[in-house]
Motif scaffolding. Sequence first.
Motif, short mmCIF file in Angstrom:
data_model
loop_
_atom_site.label_atom_id
_atom_site.label_comp_id
_atom_site.label_asym_id
_atom_site.label_seq_id
_atom_site.Cartn_x
_atom_site.Cartn_y
_atom_site.Cartn_z
N SER A 130 6.59 10.62 3.02
CA SER A 130 5.18 10.33 3.31
C SER A 130 4.88 8.86 3.11
CB SER A 130 4.28 11.18 2.41
OG SER A 130 4.50 12.56 2.62
N SER A 131 5.43 8.27 2.05
CA SER A 131 5.20 6.85 1.78
C SER A 131 5.80 5.98 2.88
CB SER A 131 5.80 6.47 0.42
OG SER A 131 5.22 7.22 -0.61
N PHE A 132 6.98 6.38 3.36
CA PHE A 132 7.62 5.61 4.44
C PHE A 132 6.78 5.64 5.71
CE2 PHE A 132 10.27 5.76 8.27
CZ PHE A 132 10.86 4.49 8.21
N PHE A 133 6.34 6.84 6.10
CA PHE A 133 5.54 6.95 7.33
C PHE A 133 4.17 6.31 7.16
CE2 PHE A 133 8.57 10.48 8.18
CZ PHE A 133 9.05 10.02 9.40
N LEU A 134 3.62 6.37 5.96
CA LEU A 134 2.35 5.69 5.70
C LEU A 134 2.52 4.18 5.83
CD1 LEU A 134 -0.61 5.70 4.81
CD2 LEU A 134 0.21 5.59 2.44
N THR A 135 3.61 3.66 5.28
CA THR A 135 3.89 2.22 5.39
C THR A 135 4.04 1.82 6.85
OG1 THR A 135 4.99 2.23 3.23
CG2 THR A 135 5.48 0.39 4.71
N LEU A 136 4.77 2.63 7.61
CA LEU A 136 4.98 2.34 9.02
C LEU A 136 3.65 2.36 9.77
CD1 LEU A 136 7.42 1.78 10.88
CD2 LEU A 136 7.41 4.20 11.47
N PHE A 137 2.85 3.40 9.50
CA PHE A 137 1.54 3.50 10.15
C PHE A 137 0.65 2.30 9.79
CE2 PHE A 137 -2.93 4.67 9.51
CZ PHE A 137 -3.29 4.96 10.81
N LEU A 138 0.63 1.96 8.50
CA LEU A 138 -0.20 0.84 8.05
C LEU A 138 0.25 -0.47 8.67
CD1 LEU A 138 -0.65 1.71 4.27
CD2 LEU A 138 -2.41 1.75 6.04
N TYR A 139 1.57 -0.63 8.84
CA TYR A 139 2.07 -1.88 9.44
C TYR A 139 1.52 -2.04 10.87
CZ TYR A 139 5.18 -5.27 11.58
OH TYR A 139 5.67 -6.36 12.27
N TYR A 140 1.64 -0.97 11.66
CA TYR A 140 1.15 -1.06 13.04
C TYR A 140 -0.38 -1.12 13.09
CZ TYR A 140 5.84 -0.28 14.80
OH TYR A 140 7.17 -0.41 15.10
N PHE A 141 -1.04 -0.41 12.18
CA PHE A 141 -2.50 -0.44 12.14
C PHE A 141 -3.00 -1.83 11.76
CE2 PHE A 141 -6.52 0.02 9.79
CZ PHE A 141 -7.29 0.62 10.77
N ILE A 142 -2.42 -2.40 10.71
CA ILE A 142 -2.83 -3.74 10.26
C ILE A 142 -2.50 -4.77 11.32
CG2 ILE A 142 -2.44 -5.53 8.53
CD1 ILE A 142 -1.96 -3.27 6.50
N LEU B 41 0.82 -1.21 0.00
CA LEU B 41 0.00 0.00 0.00
C LEU B 41 0.86 1.26 0.00
CD1 LEU B 41 -2.81 -1.07 2.48
CD2 LEU B 41 -2.97 -0.86 0.00
N GLY B 42 1.96 1.22 0.77
CA GLY B 42 2.87 2.36 0.78
C GLY B 42 3.51 2.58 -0.59
N THR B 43 3.87 1.48 -1.26
CA THR B 43 4.45 1.58 -2.60
C THR B 43 3.43 2.11 -3.59
OG1 THR B 43 5.92 -0.30 -2.11
CG2 THR B 43 5.60 0.29 -4.42
N LEU B 44 2.19 1.62 -3.49
CA LEU B 44 1.14 2.11 -4.38
C LEU B 44 0.89 3.60 -4.16
CD1 LEU B 44 -1.46 -0.81 -4.23
CD2 LEU B 44 -0.06 -0.12 -6.19
N PHE B 45 0.95 4.03 -2.90
CA PHE B 45 0.79 5.45 -2.59
C PHE B 45 1.90 6.26 -3.25
CE2 PHE B 45 1.86 9.04 0.24
CZ PHE B 45 0.66 9.73 0.21
N PHE B 46 3.15 5.76 -3.12
CA PHE B 46 4.28 6.45 -3.75
C PHE B 46 4.11 6.51 -5.26
CE2 PHE B 46 8.31 6.10 -6.00
CZ PHE B 46 8.95 7.26 -5.58
#
Length: 508
Positions: free
Chosen positions: A239-251, A16-21
């Motif tokens: 932004s993609s890095f922090f989104l990936t990090l957030f998504l990892y903990y959220f998921i 998802l982070g990669t897709l966002f980027f």
Amino acid sequence: MSFKHKLVSFIVSLSLGTLFFLFLFLWIEKQIVVEQEQAATTHLALMSTISKDIQHTLERLDRLDDPVCSSEMLLHMRRENFLSIFIKDIGYSDENGKLLCTAGLGIIVTKSMESEPDYINNYGAKVWVNKALELFDRLHTAVVIKHNAFNVVIEPAEINKFSSMGFDWEIVFNRANHYKHVSGSNNLYVKGIVGRVNLTHAYQFQQCDPESSYCVALSLSAGEFYEKNRLLIAIIIASSFFLTLFLYYFISFKINGFMSISARVKRGVKSNKFFPLFQPIVNIQTGKIVGCEVLARFEDNEGKIFPDEFIPKVRELGLSWEFTEQLVEKSLLRLSESGIDLKGFKVNINIFPSDVSSGKVLKIIDLPYVNDHPIKIVLEIVEDEQLTGKEFANHLEILVQHGFLIAIDDFGTGYSNLNQVSKLSCHILKIDRSFINAMEGGSIRSSLIPYIVQMANELHIDVVAEGVENIMQHQALKNLGILNGQGWLYGKPMSADDLCPIIKHFKI
């Protein structure tokens, strides 16, 4: 959380982070194309305006009937020059191509002959892209366009007005797929392509104007692209890095919640996934199987959950009756499908004291198979809550009136005592396995068994010994006159298909 679930969280969040980027990066690329489209439209509109202005000017000049290079003709030429936005000078040539006069110089003497034009435009005018001018002693070049005897001079700067739009560019003339460079960077235009050009080293867009036959190519090298957007790209990467990090903990949080025992138990009850196993209850005096206890089990894709984990969760989630109802129906259905005569066979089913207090347990009276089944249903009350209250006793009495037997499970470990039991409609006491395990050591706890049996007999309550594991315990219980026993000595929890064949042939 297991490694499998961590891996899933990582892959999903990274994807998802990669897709966002990629989405934002493609958006930046799209903006480049939009800017190039706008610039191309501007370039072609300018070329169209210049072409029309020159065409109209030459058409008016062609209609002049003044004597060649007369003062009247020169005056008309100078007027047209003044009125035009783009024309810098106007000249007149004889039939051999010699320039005779210009609006700027008047009559001139030249021996230069007309060279071959670079191309012929749409309305038949000859065009020289880089022609040396007589006005500047052939030291300066410009675009010259000639129709019949008249020619006009266009300053290249007029065509290059938009060269500062941030792109490399080229304007070409295309007629019958023959391309001629007009202005800008030579050999930039890729022949035969309209729209975006797929190049590995640059972002390039090309557009043509069918009316004027001019085409424009605008290009931005990959290096210039990154230099132009380096701050924005850096923001997107962060932004993609922090989104990936957030998504990892959220998921991970969601998976943990989804895979928690509470969530699995809740889904299990809602989807009717709990299933029964049956543990034999044996008449210790005769050695015959006289009944069984229904034991709930659960297993899903994540594995098993054991009763000591899921029973408290069922209670906490307020699903105790839904859980019990499913287990009752499944147990009676599977036993009835066995084809064995189970008349008088006792089936012990655990119920929650809270369901007795609330009256939910009375729904069992109307459940399918209950009234029509030949077996005798024994309702075991788990002794982990106080068995008190008028409503509690009244509900038990109603159940007894409808033919159910009542048993107190795990007696001796909870709140109840024989005095309390005597006030309830109770038929069976199940002595907790801790008393039976203590028999071999001769502990004080085991010495209480004879007194429990004696008082139970006085109250006309049957006794079942739980947790019988060896023949020594069996014999001791037999000597005490205890009627029934349950434990691994007689059989582990098993399916209905495994239980039914051994009912008639079991011996101890």
